[in-house]
Write an enzyme that holds these catalytic residues in place. Structure first.
Site, short mmCIF file in Angstrom:
data_model
loop_
_atom_site.label_atom_id
_atom_site.label_comp_id
_atom_site.label_asym_id
_atom_site.label_seq_id
_atom_site.Cartn_x
_atom_site.Cartn_y
_atom_site.Cartn_z
N GLU A 27 41.10 37.37 38.68
CA GLU A 27 40.28 38.28 39.49
C GLU A 27 39.54 37.48 40.54
O GLU A 27 39.18 36.31 40.32
CB GLU A 27 39.29 39.02 38.57
CG GLU A 27 38.34 39.94 39.33
CD GLU A 27 37.56 40.92 38.43
OE1 GLU A 27 37.75 40.88 37.20
OE2 GLU A 27 36.78 41.71 38.99
N ASN A 172 40.91 50.40 37.91
CA ASN A 172 40.39 49.59 36.80
C ASN A 172 39.15 50.23 36.20
O ASN A 172 38.22 50.59 36.93
CB ASN A 172 40.00 48.20 37.34
CG ASN A 172 39.35 47.32 36.27
OD1 ASN A 172 40.02 46.88 35.34
ND2 ASN A 172 38.06 47.08 36.41
N GLU A 173 39.14 50.38 34.90
CA GLU A 173 37.97 50.84 34.13
C GLU A 173 37.19 51.93 34.86
O GLU A 173 35.97 51.81 35.07
CB GLU A 173 37.05 49.64 33.80
CG GLU A 173 37.72 48.65 32.87
CD GLU A 173 36.79 47.55 32.34
OE1 GLU A 173 35.66 47.40 32.85
OE2 GLU A 173 37.21 46.84 31.42
N TYR A 244 36.87 43.17 24.46
CA TYR A 244 36.25 41.84 24.42
C TYR A 244 35.53 41.71 23.09
O TYR A 244 34.63 42.51 22.78
CB TYR A 244 35.27 41.67 25.59
CG TYR A 244 35.99 41.59 26.92
CD1 TYR A 244 36.67 40.44 27.29
CD2 TYR A 244 36.01 42.68 27.79
CE1 TYR A 244 37.35 40.36 28.50
CE2 TYR A 244 36.69 42.61 29.01
CZ TYR A 244 37.36 41.44 29.35
OH TYR A 244 38.03 41.37 30.55
N GLU A 292 43.25 43.70 29.47
CA GLU A 292 42.12 42.76 29.39
C GLU A 292 41.78 42.58 27.92
O GLU A 292 41.47 43.55 27.22
CB GLU A 292 40.88 43.29 30.12
CG GLU A 292 41.03 43.25 31.63
CD GLU A 292 39.74 43.62 32.38
OE1 GLU A 292 38.64 43.31 31.89
OE2 GLU A 292 39.88 44.21 33.46
O1 AHR Z 1 37.13 40.43 33.08
C1 AHR Z 1 35.83 40.63 33.53
C2 AHR Z 1 35.53 42.11 33.80
O2 AHR Z 1 35.55 42.80 32.59
C3 AHR Z 1 36.53 42.84 34.66
O3 AHR Z 1 36.27 42.70 36.01
C4 AHR Z 1 36.34 44.26 34.23
O4 AHR Z 1 37.52 45.01 34.37
C5 AHR Z 1 35.87 44.15 32.79
O5 AHR Z 1 34.76 44.93 32.56
#
Ligand code: AHR
Length: 508
Positions: A27, A172-173, A244, A292
């Site tokens: 990114e 994205n998101e 995450y 991700e």
């Molecule tokens: O990977 C970091 C960020 O995490 C990305 O930009 C976003 O898509 C996610 O929230």
């Protein structure tokens, strides 16, 4: 000593790993691009400004696919800013990360970098500040051979042959309040559908991923998938999923157990997608793009300092520990064990920003702890995933954390994935989640011919907080797994407490 028993049969298959399961993510964020993969003044830079020391580590890591250019960044990005002569490219404020984007690296440089790194590109389009119009123009610029304004512009910019980008993300998101131009599920679903229609008319061979919920904990999770897919089901191939892992409460046992939530999340998204298919009496099965995933919590709220708008600030530079590598390994096992539905996955991210590879701008490059489970997965995870029947003692994960997750009383100490490779070999990925005790594992491998232990790795450290730095790059690294033997269809191995282990058995 803990004991675990595993039974696998060469014919009991979950699915084949798609090569795109071993993807990563770049990114325009922090020093991922500038000072990471691209640094023209670096002593190892090639004529295009690509750091060759980083390229060598990327090749060793083994990603097969790289998603670009974001992430949150993409929702405010004008792709046209990043093509054409360098001197005419505008610098812009990046409102996702409060940085200045110089645009010296853009779509064409990314494609060149992918070719140098031997990875396939996955391109995200901006469905935040822009719409299907900009997206279809980008597909035409990238993939149309020539004879139209956008394709001729690419040729004029120096890229005669089309980039042939097959995989595209529709934004994205888009459910996240942090996203530039966040949308409701209905608004996003309609925008994504129209973008998808146009993009596919430009190039019918492309594959499209629509945004699912950005977290399992989003209040709208489930409802979001249902509404978005009601709009887009007929037009897309994948639904995205992001995770995450975190250890805010510094509870290692729960942290390692939390990797199993990835399994649940995948199962839930599959159910949601299949429910939409069922309502339509459709045989179509959407695949998942886990585009991700990683461990990320220490630098979670970082953005560039207010009002300074730096170029490539050192943000989200999470330093990964041995403990993180164990959780990360658990996530690798979750992905492998869902190869039937997770066809695309991207480790977020690749360099400097929550990354397996770190660099110093103007200096060296080194491997973080999470580098190793990923490299193992990519190198030994190609093939047919076998359904493993596991008998392992279990523990209680309290999840004593701010998210208030319910406790899980039965987390198996052993987490395992088994991969039968085409040539007759077998790879085993084993995570011992017992923090104190060794584990004796016995794996009965049915229907295999004669096998020999060919490679065996163990990743562990007495100090779970041990990390690699530029000065101590080898503090945490794989060593040979000592105690392992295969005899008459049965593998026996002794796993150290809190260890990630990989065993590759070659066909004789
Ligand atoms: O990977 C970091 C960020 O995490 C990305 O930009 C976003 O898509 C996610 O929230």
């Amino acid at each position: 000593m803990r004991k675990a028993k595993v039974l696998i049969d060469r014919d009991f298959t979950i699915g084949y790993t798609d090569p795109r399961l071993f993807g990563a993510f770049i990114e325009h964020l922090g020093r991922c691009v500038y000072g990471g993969i691209y640094e023209p003044s670096h002593r190892t830079a090639d004529e295009r400004g690509f750091r060759k020391d980083v390229l060598a580590l990327v090749k060793e890591l083994g990603p097969t696919l790289v998603r670009y250019p974001g992430g949150n960044f993409v929702s405010g990005y004008n792709w046209e800013d990043g093509v054409g002569p360098l001197e005419t490219r505008p610098a812009r404020l990046d409102l996702a990360w409060f940085s200045t984007e110089p645009n010296s690296f853009g779509t064409n440089e990314f494609i060149d970098w992918c070719r140098a790194a031997d990875v396939a590109p996955m391109m995200a389009v901006n469905l935040g500040t822009r719409s299907g119009d900009a997206a279809r123009n980008l597909v035409e610029y990238c993939n149309h051979p020539g004879g139209t304004a956008w394709s001729e512009l690419r040729r004029k910019h120096g890229w005669q042959t089309p980039h042939g980008i097959k995989l595209w993300c529709l934004g994205n998101e888009m459910d996240g309040p942090w996203q530039i131009e966040q949308k409701s599920a209905a608004a996003y679903g309609a925008a994504a559908r129209e973008a998808a229609k146009m993009m596919r008319r430009v190039d019918h061979s492309i594959e499209l991923a629509v945004c699912g919920s950005s977290l399992r904990n989003m209040p709208s999770f489930g409802q979001w998938e249902e509404t978005v897919l009601e709009h887009t089901f007929d037009y897309v191939d994948y639904i995205s999923i992001h995770t995450y892992l975190e250890n805010y409460s510094q509870d290692t046992a729960s942290f390692l157990a939390s990797t199993d939530l990835m399994d649940s999340f995948i199962d839930e998204v599959v159910v949601l997608a299949d429910a939409v298919a069922a309502k339509r009496r459709s045989k179509k099965r959407l695949m998942l793009s886990f585009d991700e995933w990683n461990v990320w919590y220490r630098t979670r709220s970082e953005v560039a300092p207010a009002d300074r708008w730096p170029v490539a600030p050192p943000i989200l530079e999470e330093i990964y520990t041995m403990e993180d590598a164990l959780a990360f390994g658990g996530a690798c096992i979750s992905l492998l064990n869902h190869a039937d539905r997770v066809r695309v996955a991207c480790l977020a991210q690749l360099v400097n920003v929550i990354a397996p590879i770190m660099t110093r701008t103007g200096g060296g490059a080194w491997r973080q702890t999470i580098f190793f489970p990923f490299a193992h997965m990519s190198h030994f995870g190609r093939g047919r995933i076998l359904r493993a029947q596991v008998e392992s003692e279990a523990y209680y994960a309290s999840y004593n954390n701010p998210d208030g997750r319910p406790a899980v009383p039965d987390v198996p100490y052993l987490k395992i994935a088994a991969v039968a490779e085409q040539g007759g070999g077998l790879s085993l990925f084993l995570l011992n989640r017992d923090l104190k005790q060794e584990m004796e594992v016995s794996v009965e491998a049915r229907s295999f011919g004669p096998l020999t232990v060919h490679k065996r790795f163990e990743l562990r450290h007495d100090d779970l907080m041990a990390a690699n730095t530029e000065n101590t790059p080898d503090k945490v690294k794989p060593t040979p797994l000592q105690s392992v033997a295969f005899d008459r269809g049965r593998l026996r191995a002794r796993l150290k407490p809190a260890s990630w282990n990989v065993i590759y058995l070659a066909a004789d």
